[in-house]
Design a protein around this motif. Structure first.
Motif, PDB file in Angstrom:
ATOM      1  N   MET A  26      12.075  14.132   1.917  1.00  0.00           N
ATOM      2  CA  MET A  26      12.145  13.543   0.586  1.00  0.00           C
ATOM      3  C   MET A  26      10.776  13.169  -0.092  1.00  0.00           C
ATOM      4  SD  MET A  26      15.262  14.031  -0.366  1.00  0.00           S
ATOM      5  CE  MET A  26      15.365  15.301   0.816  1.00  0.00           C
ATOM      6  N   MET A  27       9.958  12.393   1.001  1.00  0.00           N
ATOM      7  CA  MET A  27       8.557  12.027   0.325  1.00  0.00           C
ATOM      8  C   MET A  27       7.635  13.151   0.191  1.00  0.00           C
ATOM      9  SD  MET A  27       8.424   8.534   0.273  1.00  0.00           S
ATOM     10  CE  MET A  27       6.893   7.843   0.873  1.00  0.00           C
ATOM     11  N   GLY A  28       7.988  14.219   1.025  1.00  0.00           N
ATOM     12  CA  GLY A  28       7.067  15.555   0.885  1.00  0.00           C
ATOM     13  C   GLY A  28       7.605  16.214  -0.602  1.00  0.00           C
ATOM     14  N   GLN A  29       8.898  16.532  -0.881  1.00  0.00           N
ATOM     15  CA  GLN A  29       9.200  17.007  -2.053  1.00  0.00           C
ATOM     16  C   GLN A  29       8.849  16.161  -3.288  1.00  0.00           C
ATOM     17  OE1 GLN A  29      10.339  19.799  -2.489  1.00  0.00           O
ATOM     18  NE2 GLN A  29      10.705  20.295  -0.427  1.00  0.00           N
ATOM     19  N   THR A  30       8.945  14.713  -3.124  1.00  0.00           N
ATOM     20  CA  THR A  30       8.478  13.904  -4.316  1.00  0.00           C
ATOM     21  C   THR A  30       6.791  14.309  -4.492  1.00  0.00           C
ATOM     22  OG1 THR A  30      10.045  12.357  -3.740  1.00  0.00           O
ATOM     23  CG2 THR A  30       8.357  11.559  -5.125  1.00  0.00           C
ATOM     24  N   CYS A  31       6.206  14.318  -3.494  1.00  0.00           N
ATOM     25  CA  CYS A  31       4.880  14.471  -3.489  1.00  0.00           C
ATOM     26  C   CYS A  31       4.747  15.918  -4.139  1.00  0.00           C
ATOM     27  CB  CYS A  31       4.140  14.106  -2.304  1.00  0.00           C
ATOM     28  SG  CYS A  31       2.532  14.373  -2.331  1.00  0.00           S
ATOM     29  N   SER A  54       1.391   6.407   2.899  1.00  0.00           N
ATOM     30  CA  SER A  54       1.061   7.092   1.676  1.00  0.00           C
ATOM     31  C   SER A  54       2.024   6.957   0.215  1.00  0.00           C
ATOM     32  CB  SER A  54       1.283   8.626   1.932  1.00  0.00           C
ATOM     33  OG  SER A  54       0.530   8.731   3.265  1.00  0.00           O
ATOM     34  N   ALA A  55       2.545   5.634   0.243  1.00  0.00           N
ATOM     35  CA  ALA A  55       3.590   5.387  -0.817  1.00  0.00           C
ATOM     36  C   ALA A  55       3.183   5.855  -2.151  1.00  0.00           C
ATOM     37  CB  ALA A  55       4.084   4.046  -0.634  1.00  0.00           C
ATOM     38  N   ARG A  56       2.181   5.180  -2.626  1.00  0.00           N
ATOM     39  CA  ARG A  56       1.810   5.536  -3.893  1.00  0.00           C
ATOM     40  C   ARG A  56       1.672   6.990  -4.199  1.00  0.00           C
ATOM     41  NH1 ARG A  56       0.181   2.237  -8.038  1.00  0.00           N
ATOM     42  NH2 ARG A  56       0.279   0.440  -6.813  1.00  0.00           N
ATOM     43  N   TRP A  57       0.936   7.811  -3.431  1.00  0.00           N
ATOM     44  CA  TRP A  57       0.842   9.216  -3.581  1.00  0.00           C
ATOM     45  C   TRP A  57       2.062   9.985  -3.578  1.00  0.00           C
ATOM     46  CZ3 TRP A  57      -3.257  11.554  -5.463  1.00  0.00           C
ATOM     47  CH2 TRP A  57      -3.401  12.891  -5.244  1.00  0.00           C
ATOM     48  N   CYS A  58       3.007   9.316  -2.750  1.00  0.00           N
ATOM     49  CA  CYS A  58       4.589   9.918  -3.056  1.00  0.00           C
ATOM     50  C   CYS A  58       5.388   9.289  -4.170  1.00  0.00           C
ATOM     51  CB  CYS A  58       5.056   9.881  -1.630  1.00  0.00           C
ATOM     52  SG  CYS A  58       4.220  10.733  -0.278  1.00  0.00           S
ATOM     53  N   CYS A  59       4.511   8.391  -5.103  1.00  0.00           N
ATOM     54  CA  CYS A  59       5.356   7.914  -6.320  1.00  0.00           C
ATOM     55  C   CYS A  59       6.121   6.654  -5.856  1.00  0.00           C
ATOM     56  CB  CYS A  59       6.055   9.079  -6.827  1.00  0.00           C
ATOM     57  SG  CYS A  59       5.365  10.541  -6.887  1.00  0.00           S
ATOM     58  N   VAL A  60       5.962   6.082  -4.851  1.00  0.00           N
ATOM     59  CA  VAL A  60       6.797   4.488  -4.594  1.00  0.00           C
ATOM     60  C   VAL A  60       5.552   3.648  -4.505  1.00  0.00           C
ATOM     61  CG1 VAL A  60       8.128   3.558  -2.966  1.00  0.00           C
ATOM     62  CG2 VAL A  60       8.499   6.133  -3.271  1.00  0.00           C
ATOM     63  N   ASP A  61       6.403   2.275  -5.181  1.00  0.00           N
ATOM     64  CA  ASP A  61       5.574   1.226  -5.092  1.00  0.00           C
ATOM     65  C   ASP A  61       5.892   0.388  -3.803  1.00  0.00           C
ATOM     66  OD1 ASP A  61       3.933  -1.160  -5.320  1.00  0.00           O
ATOM     67  OD2 ASP A  61       4.730  -1.668  -7.271  1.00  0.00           O
ATOM     68  N   ILE A  62       4.959   0.216  -2.809  1.00  0.00           N
ATOM     69  CA  ILE A  62       5.652  -0.422  -1.631  1.00  0.00           C
ATOM     70  C   ILE A  62       5.782  -2.041  -1.895  1.00  0.00           C
ATOM     71  CG2 ILE A  62       3.191  -0.807  -0.752  1.00  0.00           C
ATOM     72  CD1 ILE A  62       4.017  -0.351   1.999  1.00  0.00           C
ATOM     73  N   ASN A  63       5.264  -2.224  -2.822  1.00  0.00           N
ATOM     74  CA  ASN A  63       5.333  -3.949  -2.992  1.00  0.00           C
ATOM     75  C   ASN A  63       6.644  -4.191  -3.748  1.00  0.00           C
ATOM     76  OD1 ASN A  63       2.500  -4.907  -2.749  1.00  0.00           O
ATOM     77  ND2 ASN A  63       2.178  -3.372  -4.263  1.00  0.00           N
ATOM     78  N   ALA A 121      -6.998   4.499  -0.886  1.00  0.00           N
ATOM     79  CA  ALA A 121      -7.836   5.493  -1.222  1.00  0.00           C
ATOM     80  C   ALA A 121      -7.340   6.238  -2.662  1.00  0.00           C
ATOM     81  CB  ALA A 121      -7.670   6.502  -0.035  1.00  0.00           C
ATOM     82  N   VAL A 122      -6.165   6.354  -2.792  1.00  0.00           N
ATOM     83  CA  VAL A 122      -5.888   7.230  -4.208  1.00  0.00           C
ATOM     84  C   VAL A 122      -6.143   6.426  -5.321  1.00  0.00           C
ATOM     85  CG1 VAL A 122      -4.246   8.500  -2.637  1.00  0.00           C
ATOM     86  CG2 VAL A 122      -3.372   6.624  -4.138  1.00  0.00           C
ATOM     87  N   ILE A 123      -6.116   5.097  -5.316  1.00  0.00           N
ATOM     88  CA  ILE A 123      -6.608   4.421  -6.833  1.00  0.00           C
ATOM     89  C   ILE A 123      -7.934   4.198  -6.902  1.00  0.00           C
ATOM     90  CG2 ILE A 123      -4.020   3.476  -6.756  1.00  0.00           C
ATOM     91  CD1 ILE A 123      -4.924   0.727  -5.782  1.00  0.00           C
ATOM     92  N   ASN A 124      -8.799   4.320  -5.732  1.00  0.00           N
ATOM     93  CA  ASN A 124     -10.166   4.064  -5.967  1.00  0.00           C
ATOM     94  C   ASN A 124     -10.898   4.923  -7.057  1.00  0.00           C
ATOM     95  OD1 ASN A 124     -12.806   3.892  -5.529  1.00  0.00           O
ATOM     96  ND2 ASN A 124     -12.971   3.681  -3.338  1.00  0.00           N
ATOM     97  N   PRO A 125     -11.186   4.153  -8.248  1.00  0.00           N
ATOM     98  CA  PRO A 125     -11.715   5.146  -9.294  1.00  0.00           C
ATOM     99  C   PRO A 125     -12.853   5.771  -9.066  1.00  0.00           C
ATOM    100  CG  PRO A 125     -12.359   2.610  -9.444  1.00  0.00           C
ATOM    101  CD  PRO A 125     -11.450   2.691  -8.356  1.00  0.00           C
TER     102      PRO A 125
END
Length: 262
Positions: free
Chosen positions: A113-118, A177-186, A220-224
């Motif tokens: 599911m995480m793979g398809q979301t990503c 990798s939650a944010r890259w897979c569109c989930v907010d871990i918080n 890593a993925v949010i580093n400007p």
């Protein structure tokens, strides 16, 4: 069958074939936790080495990771698919059963599911809103399941109980990798606490550096300063996935009830 290039040939001991993507990091983390010496062999996706005949002799599915374990008696065992690799390493090297435990939920649920979301949110070459909604919602549901599991007094502080297992390792890399897979871990406090605890383990930190520092973590993925890299990776990755999939394109096989749900 094409010969394996000398620089890619397995050496005595455990050989891990991989590249800088999600699943191979599961295997390096487990190897580090068990302090197993291993030879990491990078498979060049840009050069399509995963589709070469020599690699097909190791993994006919053309994916990573794969293992070739060359034993002391000269025999060798080849294993591919990340769950099978984890289970093989646990069976072969974890004689004290420190990390052995079933990991089917990650294999059948969270990982796919995480793979398809990503894919549909980060790599698809055209937007498909309903598909994005469907997979993103399912990923959030699965994180809720994990959050409840980690909150249960009978199973916490780890996924399967009072000790860390291969299930924790397999699940961790997707949560990492939650944010890259569109989930907010918080949103999932127990998952966040579990993730942060594992991320501090020296073996996790070391395993996440092989072959290069892990590229898809939230930080890593949010580093400007890195956004040019991720923009290029998404464009090139989307085109590559589309290209290798295109030859399998075909019409949906119809049944009489088609479109009743639309």
């Amino acid at each position: 069958m094409a010969a394996i290039p000398p620089e890619k040939a397995p050496k005595p001991g455990l050989n891990i074939y991989g590249y800088a993507s999600v699943n191979p990091y599961k295997v390096t983390v487990l190897a580090e936790e068990l302090s197993i010496p291993y030879n990491y062999i990078s498979v060049d996706m840009a050069a399509c080495e995963n589709q070469a005949e020599w690699y097909a002799s190791i993994n006919p599915n053309g994916r990573m990771p794969a293992l070739v374990h060359v034993k002391e008696d000269g025999t060798s065992v080849t294993v591919f698919e990340s769950a099978a690799c984890l289970l093989y390493i646990a069976s072969e090297f974890d004689k004290e059963n420190r990390f052995s435990y079933p990991l089917s939920w990650q294999v059948a649920g969270l990982g796919p599911m995480m793979g398809q979301t990503c894919y549909f949110n980060r790599y698809a070459t055209e937007p498909v809103p309903y598909v994005s909604w469907r997979y993103t919602s399912e990923c959030r549901r699965l994180h809720h399941v994990l959050d409840k599991q980690l909150a249960s007094p009978s199973t916490s502080p780890f996924v399967g109980g009072d000790r860390m297992t291969v299930a924790d390792i397999a699940i961790f890399i997707f949560v990492h990798s939650a944010r890259w897979c569109c989930v907010d871990i918080n949103e999932f406090s127990n998952v966040k606490a579990w993730h942060d605890k594992l991320a501090q383990r020296p073996a996790f930190q070391k395993g996440l550096q092989v072959p290069v520092p892990y590229l898809l973590s939230d930080d890593a993925v949010i580093n400007p300063d890195n956004q040019e890299f991720y923009t290029g990776m998404r464009k090139n990755g989307g085109q590559m996935i589309k290209g290798v999939t295109a030859k399998w394109q075909g019409d949906v096989v119809p049944v009489p009830s088609d479109h009743a749900n639309h």
